[in-house]
Design an enzyme around this catalytic site. Structure first.
Site, PDB file in Angstrom:
ATOM      1  N   CYS A  19      -0.473   2.397  -2.922  1.00 42.80           N
ATOM      2  CA  CYS A  19      -1.351   1.248  -3.172  1.00 42.80           C
ATOM      3  C   CYS A  19      -2.590   1.688  -3.947  1.00 42.80           C
ATOM      4  CB  CYS A  19      -1.685   0.556  -1.852  1.00 42.80           C
ATOM      5  SG  CYS A  19      -2.157  -1.153  -2.101  1.00 42.80           S
ATOM      6  N   GLU A  79       5.008   3.424   3.771  1.00 42.99           N
ATOM      7  CA  GLU A  79       4.843   4.090   5.068  1.00 42.99           C
ATOM      8  C   GLU A  79       5.237   3.192   6.240  1.00 42.99           C
ATOM      9  OE1 GLU A  79       2.399   3.327   2.962  1.00 42.99           O
ATOM     10  OE2 GLU A  79       0.545   2.701   3.948  1.00 42.99           O
ATOM     11  N   GLN A  86      -3.286   2.873  -8.023  1.00 48.67           N
ATOM     12  CA  GLN A  86      -4.351   2.392  -8.903  1.00 48.67           C
ATOM     13  C   GLN A  86      -5.165   3.572  -9.430  1.00 48.67           C
ATOM     14  OE1 GLN A  86      -6.356  -0.552  -6.448  1.00 48.67           O
ATOM     15  NE2 GLN A  86      -4.604  -1.945  -6.506  1.00 48.67           N
ATOM     16  N   HIS A 139       3.263  -0.447   0.342  1.00 49.28           N
ATOM     17  CA  HIS A 139       3.033   0.525   1.420  1.00 49.28           C
ATOM     18  C   HIS A 139       4.363   0.953   2.050  1.00 49.28           C
ATOM     19  CE1 HIS A 139      -1.370   0.289   1.657  1.00 49.28           C
ATOM     20  NE2 HIS A 139      -1.209  -0.963   1.284  1.00 49.28           N
TER      21      HIS A 139
HETATM   22  N1  GLN Z   1      -8.331  -2.011  -2.844  1.00 42.35           N
HETATM   23  C1  GLN Z   1      -7.105  -2.112  -3.546  1.00 42.35           C
HETATM   24  C2  GLN Z   1      -6.672  -3.565  -3.733  1.00 42.35           C
HETATM   25  O1  GLN Z   1      -7.155  -4.441  -3.063  1.00 42.35           O
HETATM   26  C3  GLN Z   1      -6.003  -1.323  -2.863  1.00 42.35           C
HETATM   27  C4  GLN Z   1      -5.621  -1.858  -1.521  1.00 42.35           C
HETATM   28  C5  GLN Z   1      -4.831  -0.903  -0.691  1.00 42.35           C
HETATM   29  O2  GLN Z   1      -4.789   0.295  -0.963  1.00 42.35           O
HETATM   30  N2  GLN Z   1      -4.222  -1.379   0.361  1.00 42.35           N
HETATM   31  O3  GLN Z   1      -5.847  -3.859  -4.553  1.00 42.35           O
END
Ligand code: GLN
Length: 544
Positions: free
Chosen positions: A381, A509, A385, A507
């Site tokens: 996630c 996990e 990014q 995610h």
């Molecule tokens: N903060 C980022 C978003 O909102 C990643 C969220 C996360 O890692 N769960 O997209």
């Protein structure tokens, strides 16, 4: 009709009530009894989605997109089931529903009270889960400890259930702590006596008491607790601290808890088959070579913030017969001069999810280090990014590339909100949550890991890879190896030419299981285990 097991906690919280509940589920499932589980959280938040990880630990996400307590992760992993929003009930949700109904006029003319309106709403949640899951047994964990002010309506509701569905269909289990006094070198039962008294004051007499302790419990204490708390001797179940949580179901089975529960509930069950668990724990105890994984995150002081990530790594390490060694690295530490040294011994780097700008630059450094040194990398996630931002900065030569979450003024928002999301101002339940489909083009690390071309994975995020930069990133060597079926959203990306640098917007996990590691974690550890770092000795074949 389902039978119910209600589990309460005494003395203090954090003694592993959730693991005990998950383990009871395992014991029932190993007898072919179907189980569903519910966690009752006494706090007034509607869900833990808006809470800081420091307050609450990880937020576990169900397939249907509920943001829930991390205990649900243990239930899913131990019992190997998929739960839904119905499995996490908070006081906030209960009051929200009751007050909403009052405003609609459902109780017109009546005075709304904790008993019966709030307790009825709580009981309707038990029944709803029973009806929907059709489970033989519904296991309900009451969060917190007996005596908490917010927990009282929950205790009153579970008390009423015995009358509502019949004594023979309800079992009360109390998980308590026996503190160890070093001066006298003994475990004390008095706090347990008090918490059982408190429970009785609410009209609940426990049928089984599980006694957590750091030291083994002497047999004499079994008699004492049995006498003072009015439970049979064999219903006083010791549970000393053991080296791995996966051993708890085996321990509890061996002290007779599984049989006791089915006998007390009058269930005709098959004998327990715990072979898979026994094999797993036996193999965990064998001495093994370590695999060193750096986990670079913002909340590493509180390991519970990454609970499912840690478990998923553990499952993958077990699969590859390695001992998992997580190097917990606060991302801010990497921002300092020479911070990269912290990664010198890492055979793999993982950047998990997170929110907010603190520590982001350190995570970007970790991604840069992994890419340049060709160390395996798994981004989850936020970890994806960060990998995209690093790539845009270093390869596309856009030094101010960023996510608009961290720098709203960035001239190069490679990560951004989707156009329709900009007007959303509420915080609760406004993210992309739960299962979404992801297509995996062939010939990538992701497709190879999954061995499938369409998968469903759980999400919890607001921001997405910005499609305006897709072509440029792709031309420069970022591979989009997972896309939403309409091709609009990037779900997985990887670095061309890198041995294994894969990151996903979801995610994975949450879907990993002890006996079935998640494919991405499995392949990440599979690559990491063979990486040699400074000072490490390659293990030579004996005949060399
Ligand atoms: N903060 C980022 C978003 O909102 C990643 C969220 C996360 O890692 N769960 O997209």
């Amino acid at each position: 009709m389902s039978k119910y097991i209600f589990v309460t906690g005494g003395v203090v919280s954090s003694v592993g009530k959730g693991i005990a509940v998950a383990s009871i589920g395992t014991l029932l499932k190993s007898r072919q009894i179907t189980v569903s589980v519910q966690k009752l959280d006494p706090y007034l938040n509607v869900d833990p989605g808006t809470m800081s990880p420091y307050q609450h630990g990880e937020v576990f996400v169900t397939q249907d997109g509920a943001e829930t307590d991390l205990d649900l992760g243990n239930y899913e992993r131990f019992i190997d089931i998929s739960l839904t929003a119905d499995s996490n009930v908070t006081s906030g949700q209960i009051y929200n529903t009751v007050i909403g109904r009052e405003r609609r006029g459902d109780f017109l003319g009546g005075t709304i009270q904790v008993v019966p309106h709030v307790t009825n709403e709580i009981k309707s949640r038990f029944r709803r889960l029973a009806e929907q899951s059709k489970a033989d047994v519904v296991l309900v964990e009451v969060g917190g400890t007996v005596g908490d002010i917010e927990g009282q309506p929950f205790l009153e509701a579970i008390r009423q259930m015995r009358k509502d569905v019949g004594r023979e269909n309800v079992l009360y289990v109390h998980v308590t702590l026996l503190p160890y006094l070093r001066t006298t070198q003994e475990l004390k039962t008095k706090p347990t006596q008090h918490s059982v008294n408190e429970l009785r004051r609410m009209g609940i007499q426990p049928d089984i008491i599980i006694c957590r302790s750091d030291e083994p419990m002497p047999e004499s204490l079994r008699d004492k607790i049995s006498l003072f708390c009015d439970v049979e001797r064999e219903a006083v179940i010791p549970l000393p601290t053991i080296s791995t949580v996966y051993e708890v179901p085996i321990f509890l089975e061996d002290v007779g808890l599984g049989k006791l529960i089915v006998d007390k509930l009058g269930i005709q069950a098959l004998p327990a088959d715990m072979t898979g668990w026994r094999d797993m724990v036996a193999s965990l105890k064998e001495p093994r070579e370590a695999v060193n994984i750096a986990l670079v995150g913002k909340y590493v002081e509180l390991k519970d913030a990454y609970y499912s990530v840690r478990e998923a790594l553990q499952h993958a390490a077990m699969f590859h017969k390695r001992r998992l060694n997580i190097m917990w690295i606060p991302s801010e530490a990497l921002e300092k001069e020479g911070g990269e040294n912290l990664l010198r011994m890492a055979q793999g780097i993982i950047v998990p999810g997170g929110f907010g700008v603190r520590g982001i630059e350190g995570m970007i450094k970790a991604a840069n280090y992994a890419r340049r040194s060709k160390v395996p990398y798994l981004g989850l996630c936020l970890g994806m990014q960060v990998m995209v931002i690093e790539f845009a900065r270093d390869v596309l030569k856009q030094p101010r590339a960023n996510s608009s979450e961290f720098d709203p003024e960035t001239p190069c928002p490679v990560i951004d909100l989707m156009p329709g999301q900009r007007s959303v101002t509420d915080k609760g339940k406004t993210m992309r949550l739960g299962n979404y489909a992801c297509c995996l083009p062939v010939g990538t690390h992701a497709a190879q890991a999954y061995g499938e071309d369409l998968v469903y994975e759980r999400h919890r995020h607001r921001y997405e890879l910005n499609n305006e930069y897709r072509r440029k990133l792709e031309e420069a060597g970022l591979v989009f190896s997972g896309l939403s079926p309409d091709g609009e959203l990037v779900e997985v990306c990887e670095i061309a030419g890198h041995p294994w640098m894969v990151a996903c917007q979801f995610h994975p996990e949450f879907g990993s299981r002890p006996h079935r590691p998640h494919p991405l974690f499995r392949d990440f550890i599979g690559m990491a285990k063979d990486v040699l770092r400074e000072g490490a000795q390659p293990s030579l074949p004996l005949n060399a």
